[in-house]
Design a protein around this motif. Structure first.
Motif, PDB file in Angstrom:
ATOM      1  N   TRP A 132       0.700  -1.439   0.045  1.00 54.45           N
ATOM      2  CA  TRP A 132      -0.066  -0.099   0.043  1.00 54.45           C
ATOM      3  C   TRP A 132       0.872   1.287   0.278  1.00 54.45           C
ATOM      4  O   TRP A 132       0.371   2.460  -0.451  1.00 54.45           O
ATOM      5  CB  TRP A 132      -0.921   0.010   1.214  1.00 54.45           C
ATOM      6  N   ARG A 133       2.029   1.150   0.695  1.00 59.92           N
ATOM      7  CA  ARG A 133       3.060   2.534   0.647  1.00 59.92           C
ATOM      8  C   ARG A 133       3.247   2.758  -0.735  1.00 59.92           C
ATOM      9  O   ARG A 133       3.337   4.011  -1.281  1.00 59.92           O
ATOM     10  CB  ARG A 133       4.273   2.176   1.417  1.00 59.92           C
ATOM     11  N   VAL A 134       3.602   1.663  -1.605  1.00 58.45           N
ATOM     12  CA  VAL A 134       4.101   1.969  -3.043  1.00 58.45           C
ATOM     13  C   VAL A 134       2.808   2.595  -3.652  1.00 58.45           C
ATOM     14  O   VAL A 134       2.814   3.482  -4.652  1.00 58.45           O
ATOM     15  CB  VAL A 134       4.498   0.850  -3.890  1.00 58.45           C
ATOM     16  N   GLY A 135       1.560   1.963  -3.494  1.00 52.02           N
ATOM     17  CA  GLY A 135       0.425   2.677  -4.147  1.00 52.02           C
ATOM     18  C   GLY A 135       0.021   3.695  -3.971  1.00 52.02           C
ATOM     19  O   GLY A 135      -0.183   4.551  -4.868  1.00 52.02           O
ATOM     20  N   MET A 136       0.301   4.249  -2.672  1.00 53.43           N
ATOM     21  CA  MET A 136       0.080   5.588  -2.167  1.00 53.43           C
ATOM     22  C   MET A 136       1.054   6.675  -2.626  1.00 53.43           C
ATOM     23  O   MET A 136       0.841   7.818  -2.875  1.00 53.43           O
ATOM     24  CB  MET A 136      -0.233   5.599  -0.627  1.00 53.43           C
ATOM     25  N   ALA A 137       2.234   6.342  -2.587  1.00 47.49           N
ATOM     26  CA  ALA A 137       3.195   6.871  -3.243  1.00 47.49           C
ATOM     27  C   ALA A 137       2.763   7.379  -4.708  1.00 47.49           C
ATOM     28  O   ALA A 137       3.004   8.271  -5.089  1.00 47.49           O
ATOM     29  CB  ALA A 137       4.718   6.238  -3.158  1.00 47.49           C
ATOM     30  N   MET A 138       2.547   6.311  -5.506  1.00 49.76           N
ATOM     31  CA  MET A 138       2.212   6.576  -6.941  1.00 49.76           C
ATOM     32  C   MET A 138       0.834   7.422  -6.998  1.00 49.76           C
ATOM     33  O   MET A 138       0.827   8.266  -7.838  1.00 49.76           O
ATOM     34  CB  MET A 138       1.838   5.103  -7.601  1.00 49.76           C
ATOM     35  N   ALA A 139      -0.008   7.086  -6.104  1.00 49.83           N
ATOM     36  CA  ALA A 139      -1.165   7.808  -6.139  1.00 49.83           C
ATOM     37  C   ALA A 139      -0.772   9.654  -5.882  1.00 49.83           C
ATOM     38  O   ALA A 139      -1.211  10.550  -6.584  1.00 49.83           O
ATOM     39  CB  ALA A 139      -2.227   7.911  -4.985  1.00 49.83           C
ATOM     40  N   VAL A 140       0.089   9.997  -4.879  1.00 48.90           N
ATOM     41  CA  VAL A 140       0.648  11.424  -4.818  1.00 48.90           C
ATOM     42  C   VAL A 140       1.274  11.763  -5.782  1.00 48.90           C
ATOM     43  O   VAL A 140       1.073  12.905  -6.414  1.00 48.90           O
ATOM     44  CB  VAL A 140       1.457  11.195  -3.507  1.00 48.90           C
ATOM     45  N   ALA A 141       2.135  10.914  -6.658  1.00 48.86           N
ATOM     46  CA  ALA A 141       2.712  11.341  -7.710  1.00 48.86           C
ATOM     47  C   ALA A 141       1.781  11.422  -8.976  1.00 48.86           C
ATOM     48  O   ALA A 141       2.029  12.576  -9.813  1.00 48.86           O
ATOM     49  CB  ALA A 141       3.886  10.345  -8.221  1.00 48.86           C
ATOM     50  N   LEU A 142       0.605  10.900  -9.047  1.00 48.55           N
ATOM     51  CA  LEU A 142      -0.359  11.251 -10.045  1.00 48.55           C
ATOM     52  C   LEU A 142      -0.827  12.539 -10.039  1.00 48.55           C
ATOM     53  O   LEU A 142      -1.035  13.395 -10.972  1.00 48.55           O
ATOM     54  CB  LEU A 142      -1.212  10.182 -10.111  1.00 48.55           C
ATOM     55  N   ASP A 143      -1.004  13.115  -8.500  1.00 56.93           N
ATOM     56  CA  ASP A 143      -1.603  14.574  -8.487  1.00 56.93           C
ATOM     57  C   ASP A 143      -0.366  15.423  -8.690  1.00 56.93           C
ATOM     58  O   ASP A 143      -0.644  16.616  -9.303  1.00 56.93           O
ATOM     59  CB  ASP A 143      -2.103  14.523  -7.154  1.00 56.93           C
ATOM     60  N   ALA A 144       0.823  15.092  -8.125  1.00 54.76           N
ATOM     61  CA  ALA A 144       1.940  16.246  -8.025  1.00 54.76           C
ATOM     62  C   ALA A 144       2.582  16.347  -9.214  1.00 54.76           C
ATOM     63  O   ALA A 144       3.055  17.511  -9.522  1.00 54.76           O
ATOM     64  CB  ALA A 144       2.682  15.869  -6.811  1.00 54.76           C
ATOM     65  N   LEU A 145       2.561  15.246 -10.088  1.00 54.08           N
ATOM     66  CA  LEU A 145       3.571  15.451 -11.323  1.00 54.08           C
ATOM     67  C   LEU A 145       2.816  15.168 -12.759  1.00 54.08           C
ATOM     68  O   LEU A 145       3.344  15.319 -13.642  1.00 54.08           O
ATOM     69  CB  LEU A 145       4.436  14.168 -11.087  1.00 54.08           C
ATOM     70  N   THR A 146       1.451  14.845 -12.656  1.00 51.04           N
ATOM     71  CA  THR A 146       0.885  14.550 -13.857  1.00 51.04           C
ATOM     72  C   THR A 146       1.117  15.836 -14.807  1.00 51.04           C
ATOM     73  O   THR A 146       0.934  15.697 -15.968  1.00 51.04           O
ATOM     74  CB  THR A 146      -0.666  14.241 -13.503  1.00 51.04           C
ATOM     75  N   SER A 147       0.786  16.942 -14.266  1.00 48.90           N
ATOM     76  CA  SER A 147       0.628  18.176 -15.019  1.00 48.90           C
ATOM     77  C   SER A 147       2.268  18.581 -15.720  1.00 48.90           C
ATOM     78  O   SER A 147       2.206  19.567 -16.281  1.00 48.90           O
ATOM     79  CB  SER A 147      -0.050  19.352 -14.453  1.00 48.90           C
TER      80      SER A 147
END
Length: 209
Positions: free
Chosen positions: A193-208
């Motif tokens: 879950w730690r990897v999953g949530m790190a990825m989720a944050v990256a989707l928000d912070a880095l997508t644009s």
């Protein structure tokens, strides 16, 4: 790779989380909350605070308000490199996963690769191409592009055999609430879950980016 059906991760055994984001003039605050099968929030697991004026190459999650006990985080291997790989590490700095944005994979929708220490890899793509195009157009409009978009961001991470490992959704009109589902894999367990949530944050912070 074909897109999974809309209910691909609903009926499968899964871990569910809510990533809450609070925006202020100075800080982005992310809170990871465990959720049940109905989406009800069960309690705060950890949080991260990020200076909005600082680079986004590193994010650390803590279990306490004093930030004395780091739980996990991610960091870019090379700063100021949009195509760099980000390593996800535990509280002792040991690698537990990695991810990388694939700019050449699609000119329209964001595409990522998520990897685990055991060699498994998952490709993440936005589910709806039309929405992806609309979101990109919104981002390039002067002034308007700085405002939260009214579009659903839904990214599915899928293995080579078509099994969904992570599904992250930001509901249209609900800025700062991301629902993350980690379906069970062939071994009956979800990915870390730690990897999953790190990825989720990256989707928000880095997508644009």
């Amino acid at each position: 790779m074909s897109e999974p059906p809309p209910d691909a991760v609903v009926d499968a055994p899964a871990e569910r989380y809510v990533l809450r984001q609070e925006l202020t003039l100075a800080v982005n605050r992310y809170e990871v909350v465990r959720a049940d099968e109905r989406g009800r929030q069960l309690g705060l697991l950890c949080f991260a605070e990020q200076d909005r004026t600082a680079a986004r190459e590193q994010v650390t999650f803590y279990t306490d308000a004093a930030k004395e006990h780091p739980l996990f985080g991610f960091q870019a291997r090379r700063r100021l490199d949009l195509g760099t790989t980000y390593d996800v590490t535990d509280s002792h700095g040991q690698p537990i996963g990695w991810f990388k944005k694939r700019f050449s994979a699609s000119p329209v929708s964001s595409t990522w690769t998520l990897g685990l220490p055991d060699g498994r890899q998952f490709v993440g793509r936005e589910r709806n191409t039309t929405v992806a195009v609309a979101r990109r157009l919104w981002e390039v409009v002067p002034v308007v592009g700085d405002l939260p978009g009214p579009f659903l961001l839904h990214v599915d991470f899928v293995s080579a055999d078509g099994r969904v490992a992570l599904s992250a959704t930001t509901r249209a009109g609900v800025r700062g609430v991301h629902r993350v589902t980690l379906p069970a894999q062939e071994d009956g367990r979800s990915i870390d879950w730690r990897v999953g949530m790190a990825m989720a944050v990256a989707l928000d912070a880095l997508t644009s980016r």
